[in-house]
Write an enzyme that holds these catalytic residues in place. Structure first.
Site, PDB file in Angstrom:
ATOM      1  N   GLU A   1       0.958  -1.288  -0.025  1.00 60.58           N
ATOM      2  CA  GLU A   1       0.015  -0.161  -0.094  1.00 60.58           C
ATOM      3  C   GLU A   1       0.895   1.266   0.032  1.00 60.58           C
ATOM      4  OE1 GLU A   1      -0.927  -2.661   1.740  1.00 60.58           O
ATOM      5  OE2 GLU A   1      -3.096  -2.974   0.958  1.00 60.58           O
TER       6      GLU A   1
ATOM      7  N   HIS B   1     -11.591  -5.097   9.282  1.00 56.85           N
ATOM      8  CA  HIS B   1     -12.196  -4.766   7.858  1.00 56.85           C
ATOM      9  C   HIS B   1     -13.433  -4.247   8.161  1.00 56.85           C
ATOM     10  CE1 HIS B   1      -9.016  -7.608   6.998  1.00 56.85           C
ATOM     11  NE2 HIS B   1      -9.381  -7.622   5.667  1.00 56.85           N
TER      12      HIS B   1
HETATM   13  C1  LIG Z   1      -2.388  -4.542   4.218  1.00 56.14           C
HETATM   14  C2  LIG Z   1      -3.311  -5.439   3.702  1.00 56.14           C
HETATM   15  N1  LIG Z   1      -3.545  -5.085   2.296  1.00 56.14           N
HETATM   16  C3  LIG Z   1      -4.441  -5.912   1.631  1.00 56.14           C
HETATM   17  C4  LIG Z   1      -5.111  -6.812   2.495  1.00 56.14           C
HETATM   18  C5  LIG Z   1      -6.395  -7.631   1.562  1.00 56.14           C
HETATM   19  N2  LIG Z   1      -6.144  -9.036   1.430  1.00 56.14           N
HETATM   20  C6  LIG Z   1      -6.208  -9.915   2.129  1.00 56.14           C
HETATM   21  S1  LIG Z   1      -5.661 -11.622   1.976  1.00 56.14           S
HETATM   22  C7  LIG Z   1      -5.013 -10.827   0.421  1.00 56.14           C
HETATM   23  C8  LIG Z   1      -3.986 -11.793  -0.241  1.00 56.14           C
HETATM   24  C9  LIG Z   1      -2.837 -12.212   0.541  1.00 56.14           C
HETATM   25  O1  LIG Z   1      -2.224 -13.371  -0.040  1.00 56.14           O
HETATM   26  P1  LIG Z   1      -1.158 -14.256   0.448  1.00 56.14           P
HETATM   27  O2  LIG Z   1      -0.121 -13.447   1.416  1.00 56.14           O
HETATM   28  O3  LIG Z   1      -0.669 -14.916  -0.695  1.00 56.14           O
HETATM   29  O4  LIG Z   1      -1.879 -15.272   1.424  1.00 56.14           O
HETATM   30  P2  LIG Z   1      -3.073 -16.105   1.069  1.00 56.14           P
HETATM   31  O5  LIG Z   1      -4.533 -15.470   0.892  1.00 56.14           O
HETATM   32  O6  LIG Z   1      -2.769 -16.871  -0.240  1.00 56.14           O
HETATM   33  O7  LIG Z   1      -3.072 -17.502   2.413  1.00 56.14           O
HETATM   34  C10 LIG Z   1      -5.013  -9.454   0.372  1.00 56.14           C
HETATM   35  C11 LIG Z   1      -4.676  -8.886  -0.714  1.00 56.14           C
HETATM   36  C12 LIG Z   1      -4.964  -6.984   3.618  1.00 56.14           C
HETATM   37  N3  LIG Z   1      -5.650  -7.713   4.322  1.00 56.14           N
HETATM   38  N4  LIG Z   1      -4.065  -6.257   4.395  1.00 56.14           N
END
Ligand SMILES: Cc1ncc(C[n+]2csc(CCOP(=O)(O)OP(=O)(O)O)c2C)c(N)n1
Ligand SMILES: Cc1ncc(C[n+]2csc(CCOP(=O)(O)OP(=O)(O)O)c2C)c(N)n1
Ligand SMILES: [Mg+2]
Ligand SMILES: [Mg+2]
Lengths: 353, 324, 353, 324
Positions: B60, B129
């Site tokens: 971000e 959230h």
């Molecule tokens: C700072 C932040 N940015 C965006 C999000 C939204 N978000 C939630 S899960 C996710 C994807 C995360 O991917 P990864 O780290 O690969 O974990 P996975 O869900 O695949 O286990 C995003 C972008 C968040 N929760 N926090």
């Protein structure tokens, strides 16, 4: 938490090379270029010394962070970039501002909080900016401007120009999250951003070695972004210039970002009131001896330039700074009305009707 | 005139401006190929291509930094911060950089940029959230803040934000995405800094924002049955603030109620209540009452979340009691 | 911004190994341990499938992120750690919670928003925490918990225990600033923090390859912190267990942090409503085929365990989950008073007198 | 009893608690060997050693994360965020994690931690090193917020914060570091959540915080010469808030003035003004007036900064006019 780094105050003494490497060669490193680099280093040094004098006369009210001893980096990049390229600096940004061609008077006036200051007295020492010179700002909270520089680089790409963005930052800035986000982002989109770490071995009063997991805080991280890290003698302006040209040329050609780590040293403390006594005397002495201006002076003499020619340049610089100082001191403080201007694009600050 | 959802209105507003101005570009996580996790940017990638609609890493600070750097060098970029709670990971860029740059440089730097974000609760996403953080933004000088509560306003305020020469934060309410409305065809451009009286009334003024707007309107209907004729104002824009419309209303009704979803302390309601208590004190016939979520993080269980956020019943009840 | 990564939807198809490596050997990997790992994987899978059923029955109101297909990592670590060690997970943390021994009933009840939920209905799916099981929380904003895990590790060091802290995170989390700060911090102070990246190739709906400058988003960054990055088959619980033991043993002995990148895959979408159709069908099919539970079942048979013994374990797990489901469904919603409790240590939420 | 500077009082409060409780540890940038950039932690490294007083990298998220993780596992850690402006780079840890953890886990997680930070302007540091951000903190449920205005309060409130089982933010005002006061010897432990009437008065109530406290007192003296007898209250603690003391005072004086250094919108003054406009409306004899810095970033030039932040003259002038 017990530490693996050396205990405070006993950081490994890091000494400069005994002598500079032989003068590097580069198609763009002709005599005019070298003289420009010489002049720019002098401008930075002499203007910053003047600022220090003004501080001692109690005319500079806020803080200030001098780059005396670190002029080679700013000067080399200032000469290497094109006028339409973008520079982003930290609070230690006077040198980079000067190197982009901003005249001394508005800089001094800003330091003195005058109406004629580069920022009308609103920004101060830590925020020098001159958009028309491509000096896109000095940023006082560690890390952010690396991300912002990417934006300028992205914009150049979208607009289809071949401008590049250069972001200068300290060794200490490499441990903040924004550094990581910025470099990955630049690498992923192959942005023309050049990340230049001025590694002066210290953050404020703590040595970078104490708080960093690798020896080269920037260059040793380059591989984490698929980049080749370059370590360069930051006190040898020619060496910096050559590295700068390589990175700039690549970026312009669409080859993406670079990380350059320039090893250097600040002669004084972190900011105006700091005597810098946390540093080993031997280390300080060795780096003062390995002064970038002295090195460059010697190099130009070795390359056959006459002493008189160099002295004339120094003389011109001093005269310009003297005149600028006088004008800045004579300038009035900002008008009270200035307080409420330029929050918004309409020139004002109204938040309600 | 066609029915449009609040969700679709986001993309319509953005697309309208991207068509008009080639310097408008869009940046965010999962916004391009996926059309956004809330599907508010569906179709943009197809229409404008991957150079103007860009999926980013989860970074971000890098996103908002890129936005700022692009805005100062000739683009009019828009970014999505997926959930407004995530402003906390990039608040430095908003509060210390984007908001202050023009002033610190005495006008050298212009930042015509927009940050849009899903805001608010009611969808059982839990404390990290569901926040309403428009008051975080209102507290920072140098950013404009708009909070559309219906599809037509969303199109028009988004367009106004993109055309505005200053940085604008647009808060989309997550619980409103599915709501629909007939929206005129063709270009819509609204004006930032304007509140709107949605229901004129004589006995008290109710100020609301986002999801609280439909609830305040419903509460006003309930109050009408009791003989309380409430004026309902959708504040729409926190900065600039249409204080005139609000003060005029209080001048007519002599009572003020604010209905806030954010936790109680230091919200926009406190700001408006104190503006009225200062500028319209002599107009007031009784206490200024703030109806808010309690000063707690939002719980996830449906029963608890519904208790926390002001409901139509609670709004009507508190007003009835205060007017009683 | 034009991209060097593959265009959206065309990310490189990443296939699993055709077959698991031969069963690794490790002094702690005896049959009881393997049966515990088997059981834990079943517990995670079957409980998550139950949660999905409950979602389809519209009993789970909030969001939820399942780790079906990724059970090997949680199970192996759950068995490898000591009861007093600390685990920190993301919103995709049900499996890690189960693996630390938290019983199914409060987990299901929390998902249903019941008063008997693990968090009294206040936290929900994304925040499962059970301090007495060493499950120090599930965190829903990317990155923060990597820094928080360091704190638990630091505390263990200061208190002179040999506890370790394990932080699980996704591939996408490696590009956020907090990741960088956390790993450097752990390395500098030699903290017993184990950073475990569950690389399931995708963030929400975007492939990690599109937005990351290196191939292994965690392991390829390890050198930036003076660490050796380890890549392990995240679908082979034994392989994960061996890597876990090495990292845990080193951390306990004062050898500092580790980064382990476990390659795995989620069978379903990112969160409850996502069908995951942005992924190539061929890729999904191959990974479903290379299922960690099937792999482990086969391995135990190969090692001579009788099918009946395994079936009995599965049966026990199903019975426990059935009973837990019934109890959770029967439980009441949180009492209205709960709304205003536990903001402060005094049990209440008063902010004024 | 000995003279102590506000700066020294910080270290004294921390040292007092570190001596008493071996689980108290301290973390920050340049805090150990250098004793802090404001020299507020001088001597701690020598007395408590490098395992309990730790210099960190420039990694504010890592610092506050370490603080939180340590607090949930048996330590009582303290961190310095050098300038409060830097909260913006680690706000996620404060607002989304530290503040919400106890509630989200229904009481499982305890966070007995303290974050101290140099706050406020008046020292010509410019817009990114001069902010008053106590209202950012007040807006977040789950953190306590104290703002000592003198050395004795600093020692006592710091000690109270360290002993408190909840997370506490202590804002030190940078322009007060050099101020001195006689402070009693021996252990001092104050109480969070208590305001203090520094000057009783009959005609109006002035609420102030930090640097505004001495200015409000000076303004009250100036007003006394005009026959206006102002009561001055040092709010000291924003969360918990000693609303009783404030409402009682307004009950006696019938007029309220708040004096805030933060930019105008959504400050603690707005919160207090609206509490009074709601709970003590019938006590009031006139408008509630907020005296604040304008809603602008702080400029660096001395003349401009002095114009921006409420001065004794401006405070007295605005009150005189409103009471006139
Ligand atoms: C700072 C932040 N940015 C965006 C999000 C939204 N978000 C939630 S899960 C996710 C994807 C995360 O991917 P990864 O780290 O690969 O974990 P996975 O869900 O695949 O286990 C995003 C972008 C968040 N929760 N926090
Ligand atoms: C986010 C943030 N944290 C801390 C500071 C305070 N600070 C200002 S300069 C500095 C040291 C920076 O060191 P380095 O990056 O090496 O740059 P140098 O000053 O040596 O040029 C620190 C800690 C800051 N400005 N921003
Ligand atoms: Mg440095
Ligand atoms: Mg992933």
């Amino acid at each position: 938490m017990s530490r693996v780094r050396p205990p405070y105050g006993e950081h490994p003494v890091v000494l400069p090379p005994g002598a500079a490497a032989p003068a590097p060669e580069h198609p763009r490193l002709d005599l005019d270029t070298r003289l420009a680099i010489f002049r720019t280093q002098q401008e930075i040094r002499l203007l910053e010394k003047r600022l220090y004098d003004l501080f001692l006369q109690n005319l500079v009210k806020g803080t200030s962070h001098l780059a005396i001893g670190m002029e080679a980096v700013g000067a080399a990049f200032g000469v290497a970039v094109r006028p339409d390229d973008y520079s982003f600096a930290t609070y230690r940004g006077h040198g980079h501002t000067i190197a982009r061609g901003v005249p001394p008077e508005p800089i001094i006036a800003e330091m003195l909080g005058r109406a004629t200051g580069l920022l009308g007295g609103k920004g101060g020492s830590m925020h020098l900016t001159s958009v028309r010179h491509g000096m896109m700002g000095s940023y006082a909270i560690i890390g952010a401007h690396l991300c912002i520089a990417n934006g300028a680089a992205w914009s150049a790409k979208v607009r289809g120009t071949d401008q590049v963005a250069v972001a200068f930052f300290g060794d200490g800035a490499t441990n903040i999250g924004a550094f990581h986000e910025a470099v990955n982002f630049a690498a992923v989109y192959e942005l023309p951003t050049i990340f230049v770490c001025e590694n002066n071995l210290y953050m404020e009063y703590t040595s970078i070695a104490q708080v960093t997991a690798v020896d080269h805080p920037a260059a040793d991280r380059a591989a984490a972004y698929g980049l080749d890290g370059v370590v360069v003698d930051g006190n040898d302006a020619d060496a910096v210039f050559v590295a700068a040209c390589a990175a700039i040329d690549r970026a312009r050609a669409g080859g993406g970002p670079s990380i350059i780590e320039a090893t250097t040293y600040r002669h004084g403390g972190h900011s105006r009131a700091d005597p810098g006594t946390y540093r080993p005397a031997e280390e300080v002495a060795a780096w003062k001896e390995y002064d970038p201006l002295a090195l460059y002076h010697r190099r130009l003499l070795d390359l056959g330039v006459e002493e008189a020619r160099l002295a004339a340049i120094v003389h011109e610089v001093v005269e310009a700074i003297d005149a600028a100082t006088e004008a800045a001191i004579a300038a009035p403080p900002p008008a009270p009305e200035a307080l409420l201007t330029n929050v918004w694009a309409d020139g004002g600050s109204a938040w309600r009707n | 005139m066609a029915e449009l959802s609040y969700r679709e209105a986001v993309a319509r507003g953005i697309a309208q401006e991207m068509r008009r101005d080639p310097t408008v570009v869009f940046l965010g996580e999962d916004v391009a190929g996926a059309g956004g996790v809330f599907k508010t940017t569906a179709g943009l990638l197809d229409e404008f291509g991957p150079d103007r609609v860009v999926d980013t890493p989860i970074s971000e600070q890098a996103i908002l930094g890129a936005l700022m750097g692009a805005a100062m060098t000739g683009l009019r970029p828009i970014a999505e911060i997926m959930f407004s709670d995530f402003f906390a990971v990039c608040w430095d860029l908003v509060a210390n950089e984007i908001a202050k740059s023009r002033y610190m440089t005495d006008g050298q730097v212009s930042l015509p940029l927009v940050i849009k974000s899903g805001n608010g609760g009611g969808v059982r996403f839990g404390a990290q959230h569901s926040q309403s953080v428009e008051n975080w933004a209102m507290a920072i000088p140098g950013i404009k803040v708009a909070t559309p509560s219906c599809a037509a306003d969303m199109v028009g305020l988004m367009a106004a934000a993109v055309r505005d020469p200053d940085p604008v934060l647009i808060f989309e309410h997550k619980a409103l995405y599915a709501t629909k409305q007939d929206v005129p065809d063709g270009e819509i451009v609204d004006r930032l800094g304007t509140a709107r009286i949605l229901r004129p009334g004589r006995h008290c003024t109710i100020l609301a924002l986002g999801l609280m707007v439909p609830r305040a309107l419903a509460a006003a209907e309930a109050l009408a049955a009791d003989g309380i004729d409430a004026e309902v104002i959708d504040v729409r824009s926190l900065v600039p603030l249409d204080a005139r419309t609000i003060l005029d209303s209080v001048g007519r009704t002599a009572r003020l109620f604010t209905v806030e979803e954010n936790p109680r302390l230091c919200g926009w309601g406190a700001e408006l209540a104190s503006i009225v208590a200062e500028d319209a004190f002599w107009d007031l016939d009784g206490p200024v009452v703030r109806i808010t979520t309690p000063h707690i993080p939002l719980p996830s269980a449906a029963e608890l979340e519904d208790l926390a956020i002001p409901s139509t019943e609670r709004i009507a009840g508190e007003i009835r009691r205060a007017m009683g």
